[in-house]
Write an enzyme that holds these catalytic residues in place. Structure first.
Site, short mmCIF file in Angstrom:
data_model
loop_
_atom_site.label_atom_id
_atom_site.label_comp_id
_atom_site.label_asym_id
_atom_site.label_seq_id
_atom_site.Cartn_x
_atom_site.Cartn_y
_atom_site.Cartn_z
CG ASP A 103 -0.26 -0.28 2.53
OD1 ASP A 103 0.87 0.21 2.73
OD2 ASP A 103 -0.85 -0.97 3.39
CG HIS A 120 4.59 -9.66 -0.62
ND1 HIS A 120 3.81 -9.98 0.47
CD2 HIS A 120 5.50 -10.66 -0.73
CE1 HIS A 120 4.24 -11.12 1.00
NE2 HIS A 120 5.26 -11.55 0.30
#
Ligand SMILES: [Zn+2]
Length: 253
Positions: A103, A120
């Protein structure tokens, strides 16, 4: 216990933090694996996060693009947990911030991008599966909003996806190496909001331990490393982290 951890931190010079979904739930981003997770609520979500289904099925991709459009992450703001890690960097103690999150809330909170190791990837970038081109995710989302249900790469016609590691997809070896190297250089290692059940990332704890680092775990649920940790906290992250790491709120003492 908080005072003890603070004194370790006072002496520490190379703090390495590892963050997982738990640090972002207080910013309104659900943990897709948890009991309230997206997977539990929407079985299609599991297919959307699997690279094999994604590449094979246009319907899965169409659903994925709609899902990206409506992600709560676009409006999410960093919470006091994120800000505590910014504070740590300002105190010049943060050696590296390894994150499993996609995010970018650490960077938005104010941590230097060069300190953040995104194992990730990031949802704020797209990548082309065909030619490897990357760019801002919003450019592709605009095409989806304009009516392209499954936009293709304008250079090569390839399948586009977010620049994140889907299930079934290889981690980027250089990024993992960078994370593990940093963990091995830590003198204080703190795992935050991660279940520490997925390797190779969980191996960062072992590397930090071998290097002699203090190990602190902050997570709502137990982790496999609790027994070997020097301190474990199960309180809400956005409350406990400022108390441990920040020079600000020390009210929990
Ligand atoms: Zn392409």
């Amino acid at each position: 216990m908080i005072a003890q951890v603070q004194s370790w931190l006072e002496r520490a010079q190379r703090v390495v933090a590892l963050t997982g979904a738990g640090i972002s739930t207080d910013s309104g981003i659900p943990d897709f694996r948890g009991p309230q997770g997206l997977w539990t609520k929407n079985p299609l979500a599991e297919k959307m996060s699997n690279i094999h289904y994604y590449l094979a099925d246009a319907e899965v991709r169409k659903a994925s693009w709609q899902n990206r459009l409506s992600s709560p992450a676009w409006h999410a703001r960093p919470n006091p947990g994120h800000l505590a890690l910014v504070e740590l960097e300002k105190r010049r103690k943060l050696h590296a911030l390894i994150t499993q999150n996609i995010d970018e809330l650490h960077q938005i909170a104010g941590n230097s991008p060069e300190r953040v190791i995104e194992v990730h990837g990031t949802m704020r970038r797209f990548m082309c599966w065909g030619c490897g081109m990357r760019g801002p995710m919003q450019l592709v989302l605009e095409r989806v909003r304009a009516g392209e249900a499954d936009p293709q790469c304008r250079d090569c016609g390839g399948i586009l996806k977010s620049d994140t590691i889907s299930f079934g997809q290889q981690l980027v070896p250089e990024v993992i190496e960078q994370a593990m190297r940093a963990a091995g250089e830590a003198d204080f290692f703190i795992a935050i909001g991660t279940s520490l059940q997925v390797y190779p990332v969980a191996g960062a704890v072992d590397l930090a331990r071998s290097a002699g680092a203090r190990i602190v775990i902050v997570n709502a649920q137990p982790t496999p490393f609790d027994e070997v940790a020097d301190a474990v906290f199960n309180q809400p992250i956005s409350e406990i982290l400022p108390a441990i790491l920040g020079s600000g709120a020390r009210s929990l003492q």
